[in-house]
Structure formats: C-alpha cells, structure tokens
Design a protein around this motif. Structure first.
Motif, PDB file in Angstrom:
ATOM      1  N   GLN A  32       0.839  -1.187   0.000  1.00  0.00           N
ATOM      2  CA  GLN A  32       0.000   0.000   0.000  1.00  0.00           C
ATOM      3  C   GLN A  32       0.884   1.251   0.000  1.00  0.00           C
ATOM      4  O   GLN A  32       1.288   1.742   1.047  1.00  0.00           O
ATOM      5  N   LEU A  33       1.163   1.768  -1.178  1.00  0.00           N
ATOM      6  CA  LEU A  33       2.049   2.914  -1.340  1.00  0.00           C
ATOM      7  C   LEU A  33       1.414   4.200  -0.823  1.00  0.00           C
ATOM      8  O   LEU A  33       2.088   5.023  -0.216  1.00  0.00           O
ATOM      9  N   GLY A  34       0.119   4.395  -1.093  1.00  0.00           N
ATOM     10  CA  GLY A  34      -0.564   5.611  -0.654  1.00  0.00           C
ATOM     11  C   GLY A  34      -0.508   5.765   0.850  1.00  0.00           C
ATOM     12  O   GLY A  34      -0.171   6.831   1.374  1.00  0.00           O
ATOM     13  N   ALA A  35      -0.839   4.698   1.578  1.00  0.00           N
ATOM     14  CA  ALA A  35      -0.821   4.738   3.046  1.00  0.00           C
ATOM     15  C   ALA A  35       0.603   4.957   3.560  1.00  0.00           C
ATOM     16  O   ALA A  35       0.814   5.724   4.501  1.00  0.00           O
ATOM     17  N   ALA A  36       1.575   4.292   2.949  1.00  0.00           N
ATOM     18  CA  ALA A  36       2.968   4.433   3.392  1.00  0.00           C
ATOM     19  C   ALA A  36       3.467   5.864   3.214  1.00  0.00           C
ATOM     20  O   ALA A  36       4.305   6.336   3.983  1.00  0.00           O
ATOM     21  N   ALA A  37       2.934   6.561   2.204  1.00  0.00           N
ATOM     22  CA  ALA A  37       3.351   7.943   1.935  1.00  0.00           C
ATOM     23  C   ALA A  37       2.447   8.961   2.644  1.00  0.00           C
ATOM     24  O   ALA A  37       2.536  10.146   2.384  1.00  0.00           O
ATOM     25  N   LYS A  38       1.577   8.455   3.524  1.00  0.00           N
ATOM     26  CA  LYS A  38       0.645   9.294   4.297  1.00  0.00           C
ATOM     27  C   LYS A  38      -0.415   9.956   3.410  1.00  0.00           C
ATOM     28  O   LYS A  38      -0.937  11.013   3.739  1.00  0.00           O
ATOM     29  N   GLY A  39      -0.738   9.313   2.285  1.00  0.00           N
ATOM     30  CA  GLY A  39      -1.804   9.813   1.426  1.00  0.00           C
ATOM     31  C   GLY A  39      -3.151   9.690   2.123  1.00  0.00           C
ATOM     32  O   GLY A  39      -3.393   8.740   2.853  1.00  0.00           O
ATOM     33  N   ARG A  40      -4.038  10.658   1.899  1.00  0.00           N
ATOM     34  CA  ARG A  40      -5.335  10.643   2.576  1.00  0.00           C
ATOM     35  C   ARG A  40      -6.498  10.552   1.598  1.00  0.00           C
ATOM     36  O   ARG A  40      -7.500   9.939   1.905  1.00  0.00           O
ATOM     37  N   LYS A  41      -6.406  11.192   0.457  1.00  0.00           N
ATOM     38  CA  LYS A  41      -7.531  11.228  -0.489  1.00  0.00           C
ATOM     39  C   LYS A  41      -7.284  10.422  -1.761  1.00  0.00           C
ATOM     40  O   LYS A  41      -8.167  10.290  -2.581  1.00  0.00           O
ATOM     41  N   LEU A  42      -6.061   9.903  -1.909  1.00  0.00           N
ATOM     42  CA  LEU A  42      -5.730   9.088  -3.071  1.00  0.00           C
ATOM     43  C   LEU A  42      -4.945   7.876  -2.603  1.00  0.00           C
ATOM     44  O   LEU A  42      -3.892   8.015  -1.978  1.00  0.00           O
ATOM     45  N   GLY A  43      -5.486   6.704  -2.890  1.00  0.00           N
ATOM     46  CA  GLY A  43      -4.800   5.463  -2.544  1.00  0.00           C
ATOM     47  C   GLY A  43      -4.056   4.919  -3.745  1.00  0.00           C
ATOM     48  O   GLY A  43      -4.442   5.151  -4.894  1.00  0.00           O
ATOM     49  N   CYS A  44      -2.978   4.201  -3.472  1.00  0.00           N
ATOM     50  CA  CYS A  44      -2.214   3.549  -4.530  1.00  0.00           C
ATOM     51  C   CYS A  44      -1.574   2.303  -3.942  1.00  0.00           C
ATOM     52  O   CYS A  44      -0.970   2.369  -2.865  1.00  0.00           O
ATOM     53  N   SER A  45      -1.737   1.191  -4.626  1.00  0.00           N
ATOM     54  CA  SER A  45      -1.102  -0.056  -4.209  1.00  0.00           C
ATOM     55  C   SER A  45      -0.325  -0.635  -5.370  1.00  0.00           C
ATOM     56  O   SER A  45      -0.780  -0.592  -6.522  1.00  0.00           O
ATOM     57  N   LEU A  46       0.854  -1.172  -5.055  1.00  0.00           N
ATOM     58  CA  LEU A  46       1.619  -1.945  -6.021  1.00  0.00           C
ATOM     59  C   LEU A  46       1.148  -3.381  -5.874  1.00  0.00           C
ATOM     60  O   LEU A  46       1.247  -3.962  -4.791  1.00  0.00           O
ATOM     61  N   MET A  47       0.574  -3.930  -6.947  1.00  0.00           N
ATOM     62  CA  MET A  47      -0.012  -5.265  -6.909  1.00  0.00           C
ATOM     63  C   MET A  47       0.800  -6.228  -7.760  1.00  0.00           C
ATOM     64  O   MET A  47       1.343  -5.833  -8.803  1.00  0.00           O
ATOM     65  N   GLU A  48       0.849  -7.495  -7.316  1.00  0.00           N
ATOM     66  CA  GLU A  48       1.468  -8.547  -8.111  1.00  0.00           C
ATOM     67  C   GLU A  48       0.587  -9.786  -8.036  1.00  0.00           C
ATOM     68  O   GLU A  48       0.292 -10.282  -6.943  1.00  0.00           O
ATOM     69  N   LEU A  49       0.158 -10.242  -9.208  1.00  0.00           N
ATOM     70  CA  LEU A  49      -0.681 -11.434  -9.299  1.00  0.00           C
ATOM     71  C   LEU A  49       0.106 -12.557  -9.953  1.00  0.00           C
ATOM     72  O   LEU A  49       0.638 -12.390 -11.055  1.00  0.00           O
ATOM     73  N   PRO A  50       0.154 -13.717  -9.309  1.00  0.00           N
ATOM     74  CA  PRO A  50       0.764 -14.877  -9.969  1.00  0.00           C
ATOM     75  C   PRO A  50      -0.105 -15.338 -11.148  1.00  0.00           C
ATOM     76  O   PRO A  50      -1.291 -15.001 -11.228  1.00  0.00           O
ATOM     77  N   SER A  51       0.468 -16.118 -12.022  1.00  0.00           N
ATOM     78  CA  SER A  51      -0.248 -16.658 -13.171  1.00  0.00           C
ATOM     79  C   SER A  51      -1.513 -17.395 -12.720  1.00  0.00           C
ATOM     80  O   SER A  51      -1.496 -18.152 -11.754  1.00  0.00           O
ATOM     81  N   GLY A  52      -2.616 -17.122 -13.405  1.00  0.00           N
ATOM     82  CA  GLY A  52      -3.881 -17.801 -13.126  1.00  0.00           C
ATOM     83  C   GLY A  52      -4.667 -17.235 -11.960  1.00  0.00           C
ATOM     84  O   GLY A  52      -5.718 -17.770 -11.613  1.00  0.00           O
ATOM     85  N   LYS A  53      -4.215 -16.156 -11.337  1.00  0.00           N
ATOM     86  CA  LYS A  53      -4.865 -15.621 -10.132  1.00  0.00           C
ATOM     87  C   LYS A  53      -5.498 -14.259 -10.391  1.00  0.00           C
ATOM     88  O   LYS A  53      -5.166 -13.558 -11.332  1.00  0.00           O
ATOM     89  N   HIS A  54      -6.415 -13.885  -9.507  1.00  0.00           N
ATOM     90  CA  HIS A  54      -7.012 -12.558  -9.513  1.00  0.00           C
ATOM     91  C   HIS A  54      -6.947 -12.011  -8.094  1.00  0.00           C
ATOM     92  O   HIS A  54      -6.804 -12.760  -7.128  1.00  0.00           O
TER      93      HIS A  54
END
Length: 144
Positions: free
Chosen positions: A7-29
C-alpha cells in the motif's frame, strides 16, 4: 484469490488518493468482480499480461496500459493474470467514505464507513458484508 500488495498511498501518508503496487501470480485474480458506488479506481499495468472484465467487456491488458474503472455498474471489474509471468500493476483509488461495493457475481454487498476501503481499519465505524437479498422492511423490528 492470491496476490502480493504494498500500500504505497498509506505508506506515503496519502489521505484522499490510494495507490497499491499489486502482483498477481499466473492464473490468479486479486478480488472478485465488483464495483464501487463512491470510489473511482484506475490501473496502470507495469509488466505481464492479463484479462480485465470491465462492465460488459473483456479487455486484454499489457505493460503500459492505463484503465479507468468508473463508479457504478459500468465500472464493474475483475483483473485476471492469464499469462505465464507475474502481472504487476499500480492500483489507484479515490479514498472516499462511506462507500458501498457491489459484488454482482456472488450477489453480495459491502458497506464501509469511517475509513475508505483499503484505508485505516482502526478508523472504520462500519464494515460489513451482506447478501444482496438481505433487505428488510424499513419498520421491521421497530414499534410503529
């Protein structure tokens, strides 16, 4: 469902805009198909390939693609990694509360208040998952 999330937004103390770096393995959602009634989302695909169910369409996504996920049923979405390599993407979201999320495939609804979905869990005053069929009469259980 299986994913890695930072959770990049929370780590950067964002309040009105969230951002997450996501990684999905093959075949997953990451999440079941859903849409929000308050928060808009967007994906920036960094690497890998996938299939995005968006509204009534299915789109192929790849590195460099940007996809807006609007509020409401037209923005119903689910991203699946259908490639052989991990699918990495940035998931952005407005951080409005309260929010209602509708999971039409599984006929559920989630209500979140006090903190936006993906926000500070300790600040939540309400977070509940209900079947869409849970409707009751407004006056049920009340003296008239």
């Amino acid at each position: 469902m299986q994913y890695r999330r930072k959770q990049l937004g929370a780590a950067a103390k964002g309040r009105k805009l969230g951002c997450s770096l996501m990684e999905l393995p093959s075949g997953k959602h990451a999440w079941p198909r859903h849409y929000h009634l308050a928060n808009e989302e967007a994906y920036v695909i960094l690497s890998g390939t996938g299939r995005l169910r968006l509204g009534e369409d299915t789109l192929v996504v790849k590195a460099g693609d940007y996809v807006a996920l609007p509020v409401g049923a037209a923005g119903a979405h689910q991203l699946l990694n259908d490639g052989d390599a991990p699918l990495r993407y940035l998931a952005f979201s407005t951080m409005l509360e309260p929010d209602v999320m509708v999971y039409s495939d599984s006929e559920k609804v989630v209500v979140s208040a006090g903190s936006a979905p993906g926000g500070d869990k300790a600040a939540r005053t309400l977070f509940t998952t209900l079947p869409l069929s849970a409707e009751v009469d407004y006056w049920s259980g009340e003296e008239r």
